[in-house]
Design a protein around this motif. Structure first.
Motif, PDB file in Angstrom:
ATOM      1  N   TYR A 120      -8.430  -2.502  -6.823  1.00 51.14           N
ATOM      2  CA  TYR A 120      -7.685  -1.134  -8.363  1.00 51.14           C
ATOM      3  C   TYR A 120      -6.696  -0.449  -7.664  1.00 51.14           C
ATOM      4  O   TYR A 120      -7.449   0.235  -6.509  1.00 51.14           O
ATOM      5  N   SER A 121      -5.472  -0.444  -8.126  1.00 53.17           N
ATOM      6  CA  SER A 121      -4.672   1.010  -7.698  1.00 53.17           C
ATOM      7  C   SER A 121      -4.547   0.876  -6.115  1.00 53.17           C
ATOM      8  O   SER A 121      -4.680   2.151  -5.798  1.00 53.17           O
ATOM      9  N   VAL A 122      -3.951  -0.707  -5.197  1.00 50.90           N
ATOM     10  CA  VAL A 122      -3.965  -0.075  -3.863  1.00 50.90           C
ATOM     11  C   VAL A 122      -2.945   0.159  -2.960  1.00 50.90           C
ATOM     12  O   VAL A 122      -1.954   0.067  -3.656  1.00 50.90           O
ATOM     13  N   PRO A 123      -3.119   1.006  -1.772  1.00 48.45           N
ATOM     14  CA  PRO A 123      -1.497   1.764  -1.685  1.00 48.45           C
ATOM     15  C   PRO A 123      -0.388   0.911  -1.528  1.00 48.45           C
ATOM     16  O   PRO A 123      -1.117  -0.610  -1.373  1.00 48.45           O
ATOM     17  N   ASN A 124       1.000   0.919  -1.260  1.00 42.08           N
ATOM     18  CA  ASN A 124       1.787  -0.175  -1.492  1.00 42.08           C
ATOM     19  C   ASN A 124       1.777  -0.656  -0.412  1.00 42.08           C
ATOM     20  O   ASN A 124       1.960  -2.202   0.105  1.00 42.08           O
ATOM     21  N   LYS A 125       1.814  -0.456   0.990  1.00 44.01           N
ATOM     22  CA  LYS A 125       1.491  -1.202   2.460  1.00 44.01           C
ATOM     23  C   LYS A 125       0.821  -2.346   2.004  1.00 44.01           C
ATOM     24  O   LYS A 125       0.487  -3.742   2.485  1.00 44.01           O
ATOM     25  N   VAL A 126      -0.872  -1.269   1.715  1.00 45.07           N
ATOM     26  CA  VAL A 126      -1.968  -2.903   1.251  1.00 45.07           C
ATOM     27  C   VAL A 126      -1.172  -3.938   0.025  1.00 45.07           C
ATOM     28  O   VAL A 126      -1.402  -5.470   0.235  1.00 45.07           O
ATOM     29  N   LEU A 127      -0.232  -3.563  -0.594  1.00 40.26           N
ATOM     30  CA  LEU A 127      -0.142  -4.310  -1.550  1.00 40.26           C
ATOM     31  C   LEU A 127       0.713  -5.105  -1.386  1.00 40.26           C
ATOM     32  O   LEU A 127       0.946  -6.538  -1.522  1.00 40.26           O
ATOM     33  N   ALA A 128       1.561  -5.579  -0.061  1.00 38.15           N
ATOM     34  CA  ALA A 128       2.667  -5.698   0.215  1.00 38.15           C
ATOM     35  C   ALA A 128       1.841  -7.066   1.376  1.00 38.15           C
ATOM     36  O   ALA A 128       2.324  -8.328   1.435  1.00 38.15           O
ATOM     37  N   ALA A 129       0.782  -6.437   2.049  1.00 38.88           N
ATOM     38  CA  ALA A 129       0.033  -7.133   2.493  1.00 38.88           C
ATOM     39  C   ALA A 129      -0.907  -8.253   1.424  1.00 38.88           C
ATOM     40  O   ALA A 129      -0.342  -9.660   2.163  1.00 38.88           O
ATOM     41  N   LEU A 130      -0.688  -8.132   0.239  1.00 34.66           N
ATOM     42  CA  LEU A 130      -1.417  -8.867  -1.332  1.00 34.66           C
ATOM     43  C   LEU A 130      -0.443 -10.109  -0.977  1.00 34.66           C
ATOM     44  O   LEU A 130      -0.156 -11.352  -1.334  1.00 34.66           O
ATOM     45  N   LEU A 180      -2.965  -9.596   7.519  1.00 37.34           N
ATOM     46  CA  LEU A 180      -4.663  -9.651   7.422  1.00 37.34           C
ATOM     47  C   LEU A 180      -5.199  -8.686   7.980  1.00 37.34           C
ATOM     48  O   LEU A 180      -5.699  -7.968   7.522  1.00 37.34           O
ATOM     49  N   ASP A 181      -4.681  -7.796   9.052  1.00 42.85           N
ATOM     50  CA  ASP A 181      -5.032  -6.101   9.490  1.00 42.85           C
ATOM     51  C   ASP A 181      -5.043  -5.239   8.555  1.00 42.85           C
ATOM     52  O   ASP A 181      -6.117  -4.556   8.862  1.00 42.85           O
ATOM     53  N   VAL A 182      -3.984  -5.029   8.084  1.00 39.48           N
ATOM     54  CA  VAL A 182      -3.992  -4.224   6.745  1.00 39.48           C
ATOM     55  C   VAL A 182      -5.057  -4.383   5.635  1.00 39.48           C
ATOM     56  O   VAL A 182      -4.995  -3.327   5.178  1.00 39.48           O
ATOM     57  N   LEU A 183      -5.312  -5.714   5.048  1.00 37.88           N
ATOM     58  CA  LEU A 183      -6.017  -5.811   4.196  1.00 37.88           C
ATOM     59  C   LEU A 183      -7.648  -5.734   4.567  1.00 37.88           C
ATOM     60  O   LEU A 183      -8.193  -4.702   4.334  1.00 37.88           O
ATOM     61  N   HIS A 184      -7.441  -6.437   5.803  1.00 43.44           N
ATOM     62  CA  HIS A 184      -9.336  -6.155   6.705  1.00 43.44           C
ATOM     63  C   HIS A 184      -9.727  -4.342   6.865  1.00 43.44           C
ATOM     64  O   HIS A 184     -10.746  -3.993   5.945  1.00 43.44           O
ATOM     65  N   ARG A 185      -8.279  -4.078   6.934  1.00 45.94           N
ATOM     66  CA  ARG A 185      -8.820  -2.272   7.445  1.00 45.94           C
ATOM     67  C   ARG A 185      -8.803  -1.546   6.163  1.00 45.94           C
ATOM     68  O   ARG A 185      -9.793  -0.628   5.613  1.00 45.94           O
ATOM     69  N   TYR A 186      -8.034  -1.954   4.970  1.00 48.79           N
ATOM     70  CA  TYR A 186      -7.917  -1.697   3.190  1.00 48.79           C
ATOM     71  C   TYR A 186     -10.166  -1.732   3.579  1.00 48.79           C
ATOM     72  O   TYR A 186     -10.557  -0.819   2.744  1.00 48.79           O
ATOM     73  N   LEU A 187     -10.439  -2.636   3.229  1.00 47.96           N
ATOM     74  CA  LEU A 187     -11.504  -3.369   2.820  1.00 47.96           C
ATOM     75  C   LEU A 187     -12.396  -2.605   2.973  1.00 47.96           C
ATOM     76  O   LEU A 187     -13.544  -2.013   3.040  1.00 47.96           O
ATOM     77  N   PHE A 188     -12.220  -2.357   5.009  1.00 49.79           N
ATOM     78  CA  PHE A 188     -13.665  -1.585   5.053  1.00 49.79           C
ATOM     79  C   PHE A 188     -13.516  -0.245   4.676  1.00 49.79           C
ATOM     80  O   PHE A 188     -14.688   0.248   4.996  1.00 49.79           O
ATOM     81  N   SER A 189     -12.180   0.520   4.657  1.00 50.13           N
ATOM     82  CA  SER A 189     -12.352   1.681   4.305  1.00 50.13           C
ATOM     83  C   SER A 189     -13.196   1.765   2.491  1.00 50.13           C
ATOM     84  O   SER A 189     -13.253   2.877   2.692  1.00 50.13           O
ATOM     85  N   LYS A 190     -13.065   1.090   2.047  1.00 48.62           N
ATOM     86  CA  LYS A 190     -13.134   0.801   0.682  1.00 48.62           C
ATOM     87  C   LYS A 190     -14.579   0.454   0.444  1.00 48.62           C
ATOM     88  O   LYS A 190     -15.029  -0.140  -0.748  1.00 48.62           O
ATOM     89  N   ARG A 191     -15.176  -0.806   1.711  1.00 48.35           N
ATOM     90  CA  ARG A 191     -16.767  -0.755   1.488  1.00 48.35           C
ATOM     91  C   ARG A 191     -17.557  -0.308   1.080  1.00 48.35           C
ATOM     92  O   ARG A 191     -18.636  -0.858   0.275  1.00 48.35           O
ATOM     93  N   HIS A 192     -17.859   0.881   0.907  1.00 48.74           N
ATOM     94  CA  HIS A 192     -18.677   1.993  -0.312  1.00 48.74           C
ATOM     95  C   HIS A 192     -18.161   1.622  -2.261  1.00 48.74           C
ATOM     96  O   HIS A 192     -19.648   2.125  -2.181  1.00 48.74           O
ATOM     97  N   VAL A 193     -17.582   1.334  -1.905  1.00 49.13           N
ATOM     98  CA  VAL A 193     -17.094   0.910  -3.387  1.00 49.13           C
ATOM     99  C   VAL A 193     -16.680   0.186  -4.134  1.00 49.13           C
ATOM    100  O   VAL A 193     -16.988  -0.809  -5.285  1.00 49.13           O
ATOM    101  N   LEU A 194     -16.444  -0.865  -2.958  1.00 46.75           N
ATOM    102  CA  LEU A 194     -15.995  -2.177  -3.484  1.00 46.75           C
ATOM    103  C   LEU A 194     -16.828  -3.396  -3.573  1.00 46.75           C
ATOM    104  O   LEU A 194     -17.979  -2.860  -3.248  1.00 46.75           O
ATOM    105  N   PRO A 195     -16.997  -4.194  -4.143  1.00 48.48           N
ATOM    106  CA  PRO A 195     -18.631  -4.712  -4.145  1.00 48.48           C
ATOM    107  C   PRO A 195     -18.830  -5.837  -2.843  1.00 48.48           C
ATOM    108  O   PRO A 195     -17.878  -5.684  -1.867  1.00 48.48           O
ATOM    109  N   ARG A 196     -19.918  -5.814  -2.863  1.00 52.15           N
ATOM    110  CA  ARG A 196     -21.092  -5.695  -1.510  1.00 52.15           C
ATOM    111  C   ARG A 196     -20.395  -7.355  -1.136  1.00 52.15           C
ATOM    112  O   ARG A 196     -20.397  -7.576   0.362  1.00 52.15           O
TER     113      ARG A 196
END
Length: 524
Positions: free
Chosen positions: A405-415, A315-331
């Motif tokens: 789209y095209s998430v890093p391996n660590k995020v893929l593992a988290a998903l 969950l931490d990995v996924l949420h950090r990724y979503l935060f880092s991509k907040r400018h390009v992901l849907p609101r």
């Protein structure tokens, strides 16, 4: 064999570091690097240097352990294309500018509140006088800017409304299709690739420091000019399985390039007996002894997770990724928490035979007719496919079908760890899908298509009936997914022997088989 070469002829943006073919290359390179006494050279056009470095980084391979050879400079036509892409792409960070504006406004508000909080008459009068001067000085520019912004806002709003009209959409799609046809007709991509690969091959042939070249694609007939033996990956020729889905301009000449490339190879590697026999031997007329079947190894996402190998860490990995991509992901994903959100997961690119549309149609029934409160997360870029995007929008599934789209391996593992169920609806694969071991290695069961590459591996009829469905039968897919959601632990228990049997086949083992084959080809 002491010197192994990896030849890459991808065009710009084709080699994504987190996708299947990149990960396969990474595993092979890692195996060769770990094998003592073998030097590894990766060769590709100049535009791939950054992608090659990203591939090595993603696979955990030190850049210094690999020799990278590229052409000297990027062709001007590619530079112009990149520049046009930069200007053509919509702004990706409008919200970052909004955040900066908010911070400035907060500071101004803080100063105003501090001023109003004073008890000094001199400070208060001085501040009021200063504000009056600023107001007079900025009144005209502010009014001009405000009117300009209002005009731009109204114009953009009007254009957006106009572009949503059926006629405008038809015109836009006609323009895109015409542009694509013109590009294909002129053969721009092919000409640039041929020219650059010819330069690359001349450069690496002068070096004479590679015994065997591994070529991971069948789309580069230019490899016929390579010095040294060529071992080529022949994953599948999907046109033979689904000819009606590969008839557009994008696929013109593809079969001819494949046939020419295969003829240039000294040996071929397929991932299943089906592809070897039906695609290579029967349809291409290649002698059976020129084709070896080397099945994929297990992909253990637990190794990728490292110390984050639990639900809280995922969950931490996924949420950090979503935060880092907040400018390009849907609101709506900004601040969205997945702590208690069940979801189906499919990791794949968008390809006609991947059956993503069929999965989304089936998912809608799960959500709306069977009332299962689950989401569907994909790693495919569905926004670039009009048919899928229109279906999602028309059905109001924008917040239920999530594309990462095209998430890093660590995020893929988290998903995979967080998913309730992994679903693989593909109509065809050249080898047993990676998705099974990726999911099971972090505790998630799978249901998948009953295709030749799967039935070759799963010999247990009961397990086959339990976890597979006919990908052409959406009712069958629906039944299996619903059963998997309701019987998650039972499915996980039933799949344990399959996973344990596959666990012995590590990528080190697979890499050794590749290297042994290349040694035998080099010795002939």
């Amino acid at each position: 064999m002491k010197r192994l070469g990896i030849f890459l002829g991808f065009t710009p943006k084709q080699l994504a570091p987190h996708e299947g073919i990149s990960r396969l290359i990474g595993f092979i390179v890692k195996g060769a690097v770990r094998s003592k006494g073998i030097s590894v050279t990766i060769a590709g056009p100049s535009w791939l240097r950054g992608d090659i470095n990203a591939l090595l980084d993603d696979a955990g391979i030190a850049r210094s352990s690999v020799n990278i050879v590229t052409t000297n400079s990027v062709p001007y036509i590619v530079r112009i294309w990149r520049l046009s892409e930069y200007f053509r792409m919509p702004a990706k960070k409008p919200r970052a500018r909004q955040f900066r504006v908010k911070r400035v406004l907060k500071k101004i508000l803080y100063l105003v509140v501090s001023w109003l909080s004073t008890s000094s008459t001199i400070v208060f009068v001085g501040g009021a006088f200063l504000l009056a001067i600023l107001a007079l000085a900025l009144a005209v520019p502010f009014l001009f800017v405000a009117l300009s912004l209002m005009a731009v806002f109204l114009a953009r709003r009007g254009i957006r409304r106009a572009m949503r009209q059926p006629l405008a959409l038809r015109i836009k799609r006609k323009y895109v299709a015409t542009r694509k046809r013109a590009r294909v007709a002129m053969g721009i991509v092919d000409r640039v690739r041929e020219s650059e690969l010819s330069r690359l091959i001349r450069k690496i042939n002068r070096r004479k420091d590679v015994d065997v070249w591994y070529v991971p694609s069948m789309f580069w007939p230019e490899v016929a000019a390579l010095d040294g033996k060529v071992v080529m990956a022949a994953p599948d020729i999907v046109f033979y399985e689904h000819p009606a889905q590969y008839t557009g301009e994008d696929f013109e000449g593809s079969l001819e390039r494949i046939t020419t490339s295969l003829a240039a190879a000294d040996h071929l590697i397929s991932y299943s007996d089906h592809v070897k026999q039906h695609h290579m031997v029967e349809r291409q007329g290649i002698p059976p002894d020129r084709v070896s079947v080397i099945r994929h190894g297990i992909v253990d996402m637990g190794d990728i997770e490292g110390t984050d190998g639990n639900r809280a860490g995922a969950l931490d990995v996924l949420h950090r990724y979503l935060f880092s991509k907040r400018h390009v992901l849907p609101r709506y994903l900004d601040g969205f928490r997945f702590d208690d959100v069940p979801f189906l997961f499919y990791s794949s690119q968008v390809r006609p035979h991947k059956n993503i549309e069929g999965l989304i149609v089936t998912y809608e029934k799960i959500l709306r007719e069977h009332y299962r409160p689950v989401k569907l997360i994909l790693t495919a870029g569905i926004e670039d496919t009009d048919r899928i995007k229109d279906f999602v929008n028309d059905r109001g599934l924008q917040r239920d079908v999530i594309s990462l789209y095209s998430v890093p391996n660590k995020v893929l593992a988290a998903l995979y760890r967080l998913a309730t169920l992994a679903v693989t609806p593909t109509m065809f694969e050249g080898g047993f899908p990676f998705t099974f071991s990726e999911a099971y290695s972090v505790g998630t069961p799978s249901v998948m298509s009953r295709i030749p590459a799967v039935t070759e591996v799963i010999r247990d009829e009961d397990l086959l009936n339990l976890m597979t469905f006919d990908p052409r039968n959406r009712k069958d897919m629906l039944r299996k997914i619903l059963w998997g959601l309701d019987n998650r632990q039972a499915l996980l228990d039933a799949q344990r022997p399959l996973f344990e049997g596959q666990s012995a086949r590590t990528w080190s083992t697979v890499a050794d088989e590749y290297l042994d084959l290349m040694r035998s080809v080099e010795a002939k």
